[in-house]
Scaffold this motif. Sequence first.
Motif, PDB file in Angstrom:
ATOM      1  N   ILE A  61       0.782  -1.058   0.282  1.00  0.00           N
ATOM      2  CA  ILE A  61       0.072  -0.022  -0.414  1.00  0.00           C
ATOM      3  C   ILE A  61       0.739   1.139   0.184  1.00  0.00           C
ATOM      4  CG2 ILE A  61      -1.623   1.473   1.342  1.00  0.00           C
ATOM      5  CD1 ILE A  61      -2.888  -0.926   2.311  1.00  0.00           C
ATOM      6  N   VAL A  65       1.365   4.643  -2.765  1.00  0.00           N
ATOM      7  CA  VAL A  65       1.427   5.833  -2.747  1.00  0.00           C
ATOM      8  C   VAL A  65       2.966   6.313  -3.184  1.00  0.00           C
ATOM      9  CG1 VAL A  65       0.657   8.021  -1.065  1.00  0.00           C
ATOM     10  CG2 VAL A  65      -0.355   5.571  -0.887  1.00  0.00           C
ATOM     11  N   LYS A  70      -1.718   9.557  -4.214  1.00  0.00           N
ATOM     12  CA  LYS A  70      -3.250   8.243  -4.094  1.00  0.00           C
ATOM     13  C   LYS A  70      -3.945   8.026  -4.239  1.00  0.00           C
ATOM     14  CE  LYS A  70      -6.978   9.182  -0.186  1.00  0.00           C
ATOM     15  NZ  LYS A  70      -7.661   8.265  -0.658  1.00  0.00           N
ATOM     16  N   ARG A  71      -4.615   7.081  -4.877  1.00  0.00           N
ATOM     17  CA  ARG A  71      -5.677   6.593  -5.795  1.00  0.00           C
ATOM     18  C   ARG A  71      -6.544   5.651  -5.308  1.00  0.00           C
ATOM     19  NH1 ARG A  71      -4.529   6.764 -11.292  1.00  0.00           N
ATOM     20  NH2 ARG A  71      -2.491   8.064 -11.447  1.00  0.00           N
ATOM     21  N   ARG A  72      -7.207   5.497  -6.095  1.00  0.00           N
ATOM     22  CA  ARG A  72      -8.538   4.618  -5.970  1.00  0.00           C
ATOM     23  C   ARG A  72      -8.052   3.062  -5.544  1.00  0.00           C
ATOM     24  NH1 ARG A  72     -12.831   1.196  -6.466  1.00  0.00           N
ATOM     25  NH2 ARG A  72     -12.954   1.379  -8.726  1.00  0.00           N
ATOM     26  N   GLU A  98      -7.118   4.011   5.723  1.00  0.00           N
ATOM     27  CA  GLU A  98      -6.383   5.010   5.408  1.00  0.00           C
ATOM     28  C   GLU A  98      -6.847   5.757   3.881  1.00  0.00           C
ATOM     29  OE1 GLU A  98      -5.962   7.582   7.897  1.00  0.00           O
ATOM     30  OE2 GLU A  98      -4.674   9.279   6.533  1.00  0.00           O
ATOM     31  N   PHE A  99      -6.724   4.378   2.990  1.00  0.00           N
ATOM     32  CA  PHE A  99      -6.026   5.071   1.499  1.00  0.00           C
ATOM     33  C   PHE A  99      -7.823   4.311   0.862  1.00  0.00           C
ATOM     34  CE2 PHE A  99      -1.929   4.810   3.697  1.00  0.00           C
ATOM     35  CZ  PHE A  99      -1.949   6.148   2.955  1.00  0.00           C
ATOM     36  N   CYS A 100      -8.848   3.623   0.825  1.00  0.00           N
ATOM     37  CA  CYS A 100      -9.513   1.787   1.143  1.00  0.00           C
ATOM     38  C   CYS A 100     -11.235   2.820   1.505  1.00  0.00           C
ATOM     39  CB  CYS A 100      -9.421   1.191   1.056  1.00  0.00           C
ATOM     40  SG  CYS A 100      -7.876   0.033   0.934  1.00  0.00           S
TER      41      CYS A 100
END
Length: 134
Positions: A61, A65, A70-72, A98-100
């Motif tokens: 992850i 980044v 930061k991407r979907r 944080e990212f999902c």
Amino acid sequence: MSDLDRAIIAARAAAERAYAPYSRFHVGAAVKLEGIDEPVAGCNVENASFGATVCAERTAILSGVARHGKRRVEFIVVATSIDPPALPCALCLQVMTEFCTPETPIIAVGSGERRIETQLGELLPSPFVFPESG
Ligand code: THU
């Protein structure tokens, strides 16, 4: 070949690169990011000071980044060589948060054909979220 098949291959290949001289437990992970064809892979990297060890899922992850911003996250694969397959630890689930989204698919593969297909929100229904000020 499907994106999922490619991510499984990438995660299994990354597991072979794991640096795990203490536990000897090799873990690989792969993150599929929106707009990026190649999955971003990671492996566990252990440390003599055990608490400094970083899991495969976080390596993947954070690499995603670092490499692409930061991407979907479309889905995450975790690969081990046990059956049933291992699921991500709670620390990794918190980082995923944080990212999902709670709906982000997590696919765990092991030594056999058996797969576990679940979602982040199933594994960590109540993550820590930074409190609004005031
Ligand atoms: N490990 C992972 O890479 N991912 C997890 O979700 C759980 C555990 C690694 C950390 C350590 O190198 C080894 O597996 C044993 O805990």
